[in-house]
Structure formats: structure tokens, C-alpha cells
Design a protein around this motif. Structure first.
Motif, PDB file in Angstrom:
ATOM      1  N   HIS A 125      33.032  41.506  37.821  1.00 28.58           N
ATOM      2  CA  HIS A 125      31.624  41.275  37.501  1.00 28.58           C
ATOM      3  C   HIS A 125      31.085  40.147  38.363  1.00 28.58           C
ATOM      4  O   HIS A 125      31.832  39.251  38.770  1.00 28.58           O
ATOM      5  CB  HIS A 125      31.431  40.935  36.022  1.00 28.58           C
ATOM      6  CG  HIS A 125      30.033  41.143  35.540  1.00 28.58           C
ATOM      7  ND1 HIS A 125      29.514  42.381  35.266  1.00 28.58           N
ATOM      8  CD2 HIS A 125      29.015  40.271  35.315  1.00 28.58           C
ATOM      9  CE1 HIS A 125      28.262  42.269  34.877  1.00 28.58           C
ATOM     10  NE2 HIS A 125      27.928  40.998  34.909  1.00 28.58           N
ATOM     11  N   TYR A 126      29.773  40.195  38.627  1.00 29.26           N
ATOM     12  CA  TYR A 126      29.085  39.176  39.433  1.00 29.26           C
ATOM     13  C   TYR A 126      28.093  38.442  38.539  1.00 29.26           C
ATOM     14  O   TYR A 126      27.223  39.066  37.921  1.00 29.26           O
ATOM     15  CB  TYR A 126      28.352  39.835  40.600  1.00 29.26           C
ATOM     16  CG  TYR A 126      27.537  38.893  41.467  1.00 29.26           C
ATOM     17  CD1 TYR A 126      28.130  38.198  42.520  1.00 29.26           C
ATOM     18  CD2 TYR A 126      26.170  38.710  41.246  1.00 29.26           C
ATOM     19  CE1 TYR A 126      27.386  37.349  43.325  1.00 29.26           C
ATOM     20  CE2 TYR A 126      25.421  37.870  42.046  1.00 29.26           C
ATOM     21  CZ  TYR A 126      26.033  37.187  43.080  1.00 29.26           C
ATOM     22  OH  TYR A 126      25.295  36.338  43.880  1.00 29.26           O
ATOM     23  N   VAL A 146      34.028  37.385  39.072  1.00 29.89           N
ATOM     24  CA  VAL A 146      35.091  37.277  38.075  1.00 29.89           C
ATOM     25  C   VAL A 146      35.838  38.605  38.064  1.00 29.89           C
ATOM     26  O   VAL A 146      35.218  39.659  37.938  1.00 29.89           O
ATOM     27  CB  VAL A 146      34.531  36.958  36.679  1.00 29.89           C
ATOM     28  CG1 VAL A 146      35.663  36.699  35.691  1.00 29.89           C
ATOM     29  CG2 VAL A 146      33.590  35.754  36.746  1.00 29.89           C
ATOM     30  N   MET A 147      37.169  38.539  38.217  1.00 30.70           N
ATOM     31  CA  MET A 147      37.928  39.787  38.298  1.00 30.70           C
ATOM     32  C   MET A 147      39.256  39.696  37.572  1.00 30.70           C
ATOM     33  O   MET A 147      39.850  38.623  37.444  1.00 30.70           O
ATOM     34  CB  MET A 147      38.169  40.176  39.753  1.00 30.70           C
ATOM     35  CG  MET A 147      39.185  39.328  40.474  1.00 30.70           C
ATOM     36  SD  MET A 147      39.500  39.922  42.147  1.00 30.70           S
ATOM     37  CE  MET A 147      38.044  39.311  43.004  1.00 30.70           C
ATOM     38  N   ARG A 164      51.968  34.007  36.665  1.00 30.79           N
ATOM     39  CA  ARG A 164      50.738  33.409  37.188  1.00 30.79           C
ATOM     40  C   ARG A 164      49.954  34.347  38.101  1.00 30.79           C
ATOM     41  O   ARG A 164      48.792  34.050  38.428  1.00 30.79           O
ATOM     42  CB  ARG A 164      51.081  32.106  37.909  1.00 30.79           C
ATOM     43  CG  ARG A 164      51.600  31.049  36.947  1.00 30.79           C
ATOM     44  CD  ARG A 164      52.207  29.847  37.650  1.00 30.79           C
ATOM     45  NE  ARG A 164      52.788  28.925  36.660  1.00 30.79           N
ATOM     46  CZ  ARG A 164      53.471  27.818  36.964  1.00 30.79           C
ATOM     47  NH1 ARG A 164      53.680  27.491  38.244  1.00 30.79           N
ATOM     48  NH2 ARG A 164      53.961  27.049  36.009  1.00 30.79           N
ATOM     49  N   ALA A 165      50.569  35.447  38.500  1.00 26.93           N
ATOM     50  CA  ALA A 165      49.835  36.435  39.294  1.00 26.93           C
ATOM     51  C   ALA A 165      49.039  37.395  38.417  1.00 26.93           C
ATOM     52  O   ALA A 165      48.250  38.189  38.921  1.00 26.93           O
ATOM     53  CB  ALA A 165      50.802  37.212  40.180  1.00 26.93           C
ATOM     54  N   HIS A 166      49.258  37.346  37.102  1.00 25.25           N
ATOM     55  CA  HIS A 166      48.472  38.115  36.138  1.00 25.25           C
ATOM     56  C   HIS A 166      47.199  37.345  35.766  1.00 25.25           C
ATOM     57  O   HIS A 166      47.024  36.179  36.109  1.00 25.25           O
ATOM     58  CB  HIS A 166      49.292  38.357  34.873  1.00 25.25           C
ATOM     59  CG  HIS A 166      50.330  39.417  34.999  1.00 25.25           C
ATOM     60  ND1 HIS A 166      51.512  39.237  35.681  1.00 25.25           N
ATOM     61  CD2 HIS A 166      50.380  40.687  34.507  1.00 25.25           C
ATOM     62  CE1 HIS A 166      52.241  40.350  35.606  1.00 25.25           C
ATOM     63  NE2 HIS A 166      51.584  41.235  34.896  1.00 25.25           N
ATOM     64  N   GLY A 167      46.333  38.000  35.001  1.00 23.13           N
ATOM     65  CA  GLY A 167      45.206  37.303  34.391  1.00 23.13           C
ATOM     66  C   GLY A 167      43.869  37.573  35.030  1.00 23.13           C
ATOM     67  O   GLY A 167      43.507  38.721  35.328  1.00 23.13           O
ATOM     68  N   VAL A 168      43.120  36.504  35.286  1.00 23.03           N
ATOM     69  CA  VAL A 168      41.729  36.592  35.736  1.00 23.03           C
ATOM     70  C   VAL A 168      41.483  35.515  36.790  1.00 23.03           C
ATOM     71  O   VAL A 168      42.041  34.418  36.698  1.00 23.03           O
ATOM     72  CB  VAL A 168      40.755  36.391  34.554  1.00 23.03           C
ATOM     73  CG1 VAL A 168      39.296  36.408  35.019  1.00 23.03           C
ATOM     74  CG2 VAL A 168      40.981  37.460  33.478  1.00 23.03           C
TER      75      VAL A 168
END
Length: 655
Positions: A134-135, A147-148, A182-186
Motif C-alpha cells: 500500500h502507498y 508499506v509491504m 527477521r526476513a519475515h514481516g513488514v
């Protein structure tokens, strides 16, 4: 989600209702025809419900456009199964932005192409396998926050040929496990337009990584419930978010990230695990992450690894119950903890798209549970939307519903509350019910679906669309896994897109009408399978990502695993159509030219997540798990998920 990891999932639902495929089979048998996937009964009901192509198009409160495009002006691009090819229409260009490993915070450690970045590095870099996006504008269309989601990880994360493991396939290197986590998430990334190119502002105070380690607040009816209590918290806080797939957004400008396949990260050795564990599909192997394998390492703090083993007697039995929720993030408040909104239910969330936003009315959020034979849900806020005094905790109060479809093209939303005697007899309180949302859906007879994924709402008509990606486990029309009206093919290898209209165009409606908008298919398939009459210009399979832009253009993305005419392993793509120009019609052989292919990704990828700047001149979409060496295309580099930025050569609107 990586299509390889979807294989082998068992059916967990136990609803007494016929599945969506069974309902559509009844329609086909009774009417002897489907026109573009629209059963005659459903067509009559849908049109009779007052569905107008231009209804509400100038409604200032409805968010609809007053200037619906008359047509898609680009020419459909060819399909492809070529390695490392990215295709956009003539007159458009693209650039690559924020690939996995791009530094955005802290000391800005550079991406190491040999996989030798450390866990400390990864905490400061963009995560792996981009998904929902989203922007959020900071300066309208020239500067904003991208945000991704980062759904999962794969072997390219590690140095060499993969992670270090013991003879049982369990990880042995603690730093590699932390890097994985730490490579997961947002990721929250400030970007800006510099001439015709977009760049990352690495000095922005908004830049942020949210991972499986990030502390979060639990809110809503399940907050503090005994089923959420762990050694870390008495059910009011938890650590992290995982398998972040689809997304949503709110009118108060927050981001909703959806926790999908949480069963891939937890393990249990219980022969008969608690229903909250079993109904989510948690077993002894998960997806093979086995983060719990390094538990007991001297560097472990507060059970950071042990918590992923939820076996009885280990102390962390409830940890998985803290996952499977909608997580709300305020991208403009980097110091504010994300919130897990339990009122919206616990299941394998794929998307969470709001319906039309109208002042003085409640808001409906539509959500799919992405697994075979699972359900479609909506959450309706208890309070009306007040744009002059937004309630930041509006998602903590409301009613969760599950959908039940009927063969005549109508349906009902069944409230999952303790007012229902069946549910009151099974659950002691709403917290217990919400932790066990899937079981509640079983008990009230929700309609089993073909992997309901992303949802999208037409700003011009208020109609809700949902992707049903596929279901190869439907075997014969006569068994309990057979067809129904909303899931009409056995097996459903190529998926379809379903359309739903609320009675009275009201968020809080408890009844709706529905039809099937378009069926995926190879162009060469016979008319009994290619129900929408697709051609080489728009054949597709595995519809997944879905988004309406503000004008009413519907963008359909694919995560395909079935053959099309341009190869046994066709590259995934994104198509576009303007549903309001079709009225109540679905895509048929007569009008299928309205559906055009806009983008084709590189080999082995999934095309997922799409958004535009407010001026509609820049599009951002994500390419997940690409093959080859994309995006460098040099034959030697590791493939990297990335955001593709698409603009017109003349700087105009994308249409």
C-alpha cells in the motif's frame, strides 16, 4: 504464497453445508447452461437486485468515481513462459525498487549477493518475498510511505546452497534462524519521485522493519483470554507477525496486514492437539522452518525459539493462538506497537478490504480464509464512521459474519456470536469463539470454498469481488468435496472470481446476491471448462491478488500452478477489466475482450500486491519468489523479490 508449500494440506473444515462447487453444479444441471460462469438463476437474481453499472458513481460518500473510464486503452500483452522476462504494454516503462536485502534503517548494511548477510543485517534490510502493498501519501503523489508484506522465506536467504542443518533437517545455526525470522514481516519505506524515477529515502524516520520479533499489542474481545496466555504475556501482548500475505487499509490511514499460513511455523508432538491448534492445521513438521530446534542456545532470550513448539507440557501451548489475526499498523507512527485485532477473527487471513466508506454508517471488511474448503467472512464495525473524529480502535468492536451461499444466487451472512444457541452451547465466551473462528464457521454451516483469497470492492457499485484461486481436491460432483454453485468445477485447477452484492447496498446487510464474474482457463479448453470464453489475450489461471483503483478498474493478479496455452509452467501475470462497464454481466465469449493482460512477470514468480499513487500515474506491484536471476537477469545472481514501478512513457494516467 509459494505454491510448493500449499501442496499436501488436508481438508480441515467440517461444515454441513454443500460446498460452493456443489451449488454451481446444481445450477448447471438445472439450467443446462453457464454464460461466462453466471448461472441463469444467479443472473436473474443479481440483475433484479438493482445492480447498475453506474449506480452510486457520483456518490460523494461512497468513494466512487464520477468519471468511469470508457475503456482500457492499452493493448493486451502476450503471455509468456520465458525465463527472467518482464512484460508491460507498449507505451509503458518499469523500474525495480526495494528488492529483498535493500538497506532501509540503522547502519544500512549493503545487500550481499552471496547470502552472507547476518541476522543483524537482515533486521535493517527489506524482507524477502514481497506480497501485499500500500502507498500512504506524504506529499500526495510525489512522496509517500510504501508499506509491504514479506510472506515467507526460501533457500536463497542463506549462504551457499541453503541453511545449515542436522541429519534430521533441523537448523543448527542460531544466526541463520534469526535471519530467517527477521526476513519475515513488514517493511515501511519512504520513497519519492526524482524526475521519472522513484528512490528510497534512507534517512527517513518512518522507515521501519516489523518482524516475528516485534512486540505487539493484543486488542479486542480475546485480549487477556486464557487461550492467549504464555510465559511472555498474560494474553495482552505478543511477539511478531508471520506469513503476511494479503493486506487491507482503513479510512483513518492505517495498514492491515494479514497473517495467513501460520501453521507453517509452529510444531506439535501431540497426538490429539487442542482444537485451536488442530483446526489451524498445526502438526509435527509445519513448513520445515523448525525454529524451535535451536531452543536452549545460550543466546536465546525469553523463549524466542522455544515458543514455536506448542506441544502440551512445554509451556508455550498457547503461543500459536497469538497468530492468525489481522494486524493493524500505523505507518506514520513508527514508535506505536502494531495491534492484533481479535474481533476480526482468527483464521488463515488472506486479505481484508473495506467496503465503501460512508460517513455515518458502519464499515464492512471482507476477508478470505485461504485454504481449500474454507470460508468467506466479513467484519462489520459496531460504530459508524465519523471522518471528523476517527476512532483509532474502531476494529475492536463489531460483528464477525461467515458466508453461506444458495443455489439460486442468494446468500446469507451468519453472525458468529453467542446469540446463536449452537455457538453458545460450544463456547464459553467470545474470546474462545474468536480463537476458534474456523470451528464456529463449521458449526453454523458456512459454505466451503475454493481457497477464498483477496477481496476488492468496486467504488462505483459497492459490489465485492473475491478470488477463488483453485481447488484440485474436488474429485467428483457426487462426493462431499464436489461442486457447488459458487465453486462449480471438479477439479477446479484454474480458479475463478466471484462477485457479491449486499442487500440494500448496506455494510450491515445479512443477505446478499452473488454470481461468478470470470473463470480462469486455457484459451484452448472446451466451452464446458472455458466458461468465460477466454482467448490468448487474457487466458489465466490461479486468480489471487485483487484491487480496484479509484476509477473502478479491477486488477486481477495470478499465482498459477496449472497449464495455459503458452507453456506448462506459464509465468504469472496481472489483468485488468472495468466491471461497471459490463453492468450485471459476467465475462463471456461475447464480451471477454473487456479483460486484458497488462503485465507478465518473470519465470517461477507470483504477481501479487498492487497500488497506485493518488494521481494514478505510478503503479507499484510486487513480484514474489522469482526464478532465474531476476531482476538482474545476468544468469549468476540470486533471484530477489522486488517491487516493480510502472509508469507511462508520456507521464499520463495508467489506463
Amino acid at each position: 504464497m509459494d505454491r510448493q508449500r500449499r501442496k499436501g494440506s488436508a481438508r480441515l473444515s467440517n461444515s454441513s453445508s454443500p460446498s460452493l462447487n456443489e451449488l454451481l453444479e446444481m445450477q448447471v444441471s438445472r439450467r443446462h447452461t453457464l454464460r461466462g460462469g453466471l448461472g441463469l438463476a444467479a443472473s436473474t437474481v443479481f440483475a433484479g437486485a438493482g445492480v447498475s453499472a453506474l449506480a452510486g458513481c457520483s456518490d460523494s460518500n461512497g468513494g466512487g468515481s464520477s468519471n468511469i473510464p470508457s475503456e482500457l486503452k492499452f493493448a493486451s500483452v502476450p503471455g509468456s513462459n520465458q525465463d527472467n522476462v518482464t512484460i508491460v504494454p507498449e507505451g509503458f516503462n518499469f523500474q525495480i525498487l526495494a528488492p529483498w536485502g535493500t538497506p532501509i534503517v540503522g547502519s544500512l548494511p549493503a545487500y550481499a549477493g552471496d547470502g552472507t548477510n547476518t541476522a543483524a543485517d537482515q533486521a535493517q534490510q527489506v524482507g524477502q518475498n514481497h506480497d501485499g502493498i500500500h502507498y500512504f501519501p506524504l506529499n500526495d503523489s510525489e512522496k509517500g510511505l510504501l508499506v509491504m508484506n514479506h510472506e515467507y522465506t526460501n533457500s536463497t536467504l542463506y549462504a551457499g546452497d541453503g541453511r545449515q542443518e542436522d541429519e534430521n533437517g533441523r537448523p543448527t545455526d542460531v544466526d541463520e534462524v534469526r535471519k530467517d525470522i527477521r526476513a519475515h514481516g513488514v517493511s515501511v519505506i519512504e520513497i519519492f519521485r526524482n524526475g521519472t524515477q522513484w528512490e528510497i529515502d534512507t534517512t527517513s524516520p518512518f522507515n521501519r522493519r516489523i518482524t516475528v520479533e516485534t512486540e505487539m499489542e493484543i486488542t479486542g474481545p480475546a485480549r487477556g483470554h486464557e487461550l492467549l496466555r504464555t510465559p511472555f504475556s498474560a494474553g495482552t501482548r505478543t511477539r511478531g507477525t508471520v506469513n503476511n500475505c494479503g493486506k487491507g487499509d482503513t479510512p483513518w490511514n492505517t495498514y492491515l496486514t494479514c497473517e495467513e499460513n501460520i501453521q507453517g511455523y509452529f510444531v506439535t508432538s501431540d497426538a490429539n492437539p487442542p482444537r485451536a491448534t488442530a483446526r489451524m492445521g498445526i502438526n509435527e513438521n509445519g513448513f520445515g522452518y523448525f525454529w524451535n530446534a535451536v531452543a536452549g542456545d545460550p543466546s536465546e532470550t525469553a523463549g524466542e525459539f522455544a515458543r514455536f513448539d506448542v506441544s502440551t507440557g512445554g509451556g508455550w501451548e498457547n503461543e500459536a493462538n497469538n497468530f492468525g489475526w489481522i494486524v493493524e499498523i500505523d505507518p506514520k507512527q513508527p514508535n506505536l506497537a502494531p495491534k492484533k485485532r481479535t474481533a476480526m477473527g482468527r483464521f488463515r487471513h488472506e486479505g481484508c478490504q473495506p467496503g465503501r466508506i460512508r460517513a455515518g454508517e458502519p464499515i464492512a471488511f471482507y476477508m478470505g480464509d485461504d485454504a481449500r474448503f474454507e470460508y468467506l467472512y466479513k467484519f462489520v464495525t459496531a460504530d459508524a464512521w465519523n471522518p471528523n473524529n476517527p476512532d483509532p480502535d474502531m476494529l475492536d468492536k463489531g460483528t464477525l459474519y461467515v458466508a453461506k451461499f444458495s443455489v439460486d444466487g442468494t446468500g446469507e451472512w451468519i453472525a458468529l456470536t453467542l446469540d446463536n444457541p449452537t455457538l453458545a452451547a460450544e463456547f464459553s465466551d467470545m474470546g474462545e469463539l474468536l480463537v476458534n473462528t474456523r470451528t464456529a464457521g463449521d458449526l453454523v454451516g458456512a459454505t466451503p470454498m475454493d481457497r477464498p483469497e483477496w477481496t476488492a470492492v468496486d467504488p462505483n457499485t459497492g459490489e465485492m469481488y473475491v478470488t477463488l484461486t483453485n481447488n484440485t481436491r474436488r474429485e467428483t460432483p457426487s462426493d462431499d468435496a464436489g461442486e457447488n454453485a459458487a465453486n462449480p468445477r471438479t477439479p477446479n485447477t484454474h480458479g475463478h472470481v466471484l462477485r457479491l452484492r449486499e442487500n440494500g447496498d448496506r455494510a450491515e446487510a445479512t443477505a446478499f446476491v452473488w454470481n461468478n464474474f470470470v473463470f480462469g482457463s486455457p484459451a484452448s479448453a472446451d466451452e464446458n471448462f472455458n466458461l468465460s470464453g477466454l482467448t490468448a489475450d487474457n487466458e489465466f489461471g490461479g486468480p489471487d491478488g485483487l484491487w480496484f483503483d479509484p476509477r473502478g478498474v479491477l486488477w486481477i493478479q495470478t499465482d498459477n500452478g496449472a497449464p495455459l496455452d503458452y507453456g506448462d509452467d506459464p509465468n504469472d501475470q496481472m489483468l485488468a477489466v472495468i466491471p461497471a462497464r459490463l453492468g450485471s454481466d459476467s465475462i463471456t465469449a461475447e464480451n471477454q475482450a473487456q479483460l486484458k493482460r497488462f503485465f507478465v512477470g518473470p519465470s517461477d514468480c507470483e504477481v501479487t500486491g498492487v497500488i497506485m499513487t493518488p494521481d494514478l500515474k505510478t503503479m507499484f506491484l510486487n513480484v514474489q519468489h522469482p526464478g532465474g536471476s531476476w531482476p538482474l537477469n545476468n544468469g549468476t545472481a540470486r533471484p530477489r523479490s522486488a517491487t516493480v514501478v510502472i509508469q507511462k512513457d508520456d507521464g499520463g494516467e495508467i489506463i
